[in-house]
Design a protein around this motif. Sequence first.
Motif, PDB file in Angstrom:
ATOM      1  N   VAL A  46       0.839  -1.204   0.000  1.00 58.82           N
ATOM      2  CA  VAL A  46       0.000   0.000   0.000  1.00 58.82           C
ATOM      3  C   VAL A  46       0.871   1.251   0.000  1.00 58.82           C
ATOM      4  CG1 VAL A  46      -1.657   1.331   1.362  1.00 58.82           C
ATOM      5  CG2 VAL A  46      -2.001  -1.121   1.031  1.00 58.82           C
ATOM      6  N   ARG A  47       1.889   1.255   0.830  1.00 56.95           N
ATOM      7  CA  ARG A  47       2.779   2.423   0.911  1.00 56.95           C
ATOM      8  C   ARG A  47       3.479   2.664  -0.428  1.00 56.95           C
ATOM      9  NH1 ARG A  47       5.112   1.062   5.296  1.00 56.95           N
ATOM     10  NH2 ARG A  47       6.781  -0.139   4.353  1.00 56.95           N
ATOM     11  N   GLU A  48       4.005   1.600  -1.048  1.00 47.25           N
ATOM     12  CA  GLU A  48       4.719   1.753  -2.316  1.00 47.25           C
ATOM     13  C   GLU A  48       3.796   2.177  -3.451  1.00 47.25           C
ATOM     14  OE1 GLU A  48       7.128  -1.569  -3.394  1.00 47.25           O
ATOM     15  OE2 GLU A  48       8.235  -1.528  -1.502  1.00 47.25           O
ATOM     16  N   VAL A  49       2.627   1.562  -3.530  1.00 43.63           N
ATOM     17  CA  VAL A  49       1.681   1.923  -4.591  1.00 43.63           C
ATOM     18  C   VAL A  49       1.234   3.370  -4.428  1.00 43.63           C
ATOM     19  CG1 VAL A  49      -0.618   1.484  -5.536  1.00 43.63           C
ATOM     20  CG2 VAL A  49       0.902  -0.421  -5.034  1.00 43.63           C
ATOM     21  N   ALA A  50       0.905   3.753  -3.203  1.00 40.19           N
ATOM     22  CA  ALA A  50       0.463   5.128  -2.955  1.00 40.19           C
ATOM     23  C   ALA A  50       1.555   6.129  -3.314  1.00 40.19           C
ATOM     24  CB  ALA A  50       0.030   5.292  -1.504  1.00 40.19           C
ATOM     25  N   ALA A  51       2.793   5.815  -2.952  1.00 41.99           N
ATOM     26  CA  ALA A  51       3.901   6.730  -3.227  1.00 41.99           C
ATOM     27  C   ALA A  51       4.222   6.816  -4.717  1.00 41.99           C
ATOM     28  CB  ALA A  51       5.143   6.297  -2.457  1.00 41.99           C
ATOM     29  N   SER A  52       4.193   5.686  -5.416  1.00 43.79           N
ATOM     30  CA  SER A  52       4.612   5.695  -6.819  1.00 43.79           C
ATOM     31  C   SER A  52       3.507   6.086  -7.792  1.00 43.79           C
ATOM     32  CB  SER A  52       5.181   4.333  -7.212  1.00 43.79           C
ATOM     33  OG  SER A  52       4.175   3.352  -7.201  1.00 43.79           O
ATOM     34  N   THR A  53       2.251   5.918  -7.403  1.00 38.63           N
ATOM     35  CA  THR A  53       1.164   6.181  -8.350  1.00 38.63           C
ATOM     36  C   THR A  53       0.254   7.323  -7.929  1.00 38.63           C
ATOM     37  OG1 THR A  53      -0.366   4.641  -7.297  1.00 38.63           O
ATOM     38  CG2 THR A  53       1.091   3.743  -9.005  1.00 38.63           C
ATOM     39  N   GLY A  54       0.303   7.701  -6.659  1.00 38.86           N
ATOM     40  CA  GLY A  54      -0.588   8.740  -6.181  1.00 38.86           C
ATOM     41  C   GLY A  54      -1.967   8.230  -5.803  1.00 38.86           C
ATOM     42  N   VAL A  55      -2.171   6.907  -5.862  1.00 34.42           N
ATOM     43  CA  VAL A  55      -3.457   6.325  -5.479  1.00 34.42           C
ATOM     44  C   VAL A  55      -3.562   6.368  -3.960  1.00 34.42           C
ATOM     45  CG1 VAL A  55      -4.869   4.243  -5.528  1.00 34.42           C
ATOM     46  CG2 VAL A  55      -3.472   4.839  -7.502  1.00 34.42           C
ATOM     47  N   HIS A  56      -4.706   6.800  -3.446  1.00 39.59           N
ATOM     48  CA  HIS A  56      -4.902   6.921  -1.997  1.00 39.59           C
ATOM     49  C   HIS A  56      -4.799   5.544  -1.337  1.00 39.59           C
ATOM     50  CE1 HIS A  56      -6.742   7.852   1.850  1.00 39.59           C
ATOM     51  NE2 HIS A  56      -6.456   9.125   1.565  1.00 39.59           N
ATOM     52  N   PRO A  57      -4.126   5.443  -0.183  1.00 42.83           N
ATOM     53  CA  PRO A  57      -3.972   4.145   0.496  1.00 42.83           C
ATOM     54  C   PRO A  57      -5.285   3.408   0.750  1.00 42.83           C
ATOM     55  CG  PRO A  57      -2.524   5.754   1.502  1.00 42.83           C
ATOM     56  CD  PRO A  57      -3.375   6.499   0.507  1.00 42.83           C
TER      57      PRO A  57
END
Length: 83
Positions: A46-57
């Motif tokens: 969740v942390r990596e996806v949110a950081a790399s894509t801007g998708v909310h956790p």
Amino acid sequence: MPTPKHALRYALSACAIAGLDLTLERRRVIHHLSEGEGFWCVETLVREVAASTGVHPVTVYRFISDLEAHGVVRRLSLQGRRA
């Protein structure tokens, strides 16, 4: 272990069969998942996806739950510590 290309195709096909709406955010989550090897700790994912894509956790957590409910991913608990 499937290649990232095969994992991505499988996940997208499984989502389509399950009738999941594949928004841009959800496609980003699937793409990120397919690039990894082995197991993911859900918090790290969740942390990596949110950081790399801007998708909310919260969006990532909800979609992972949807993927689990439709058999695209599996949750493994490590003696009650992490999933």
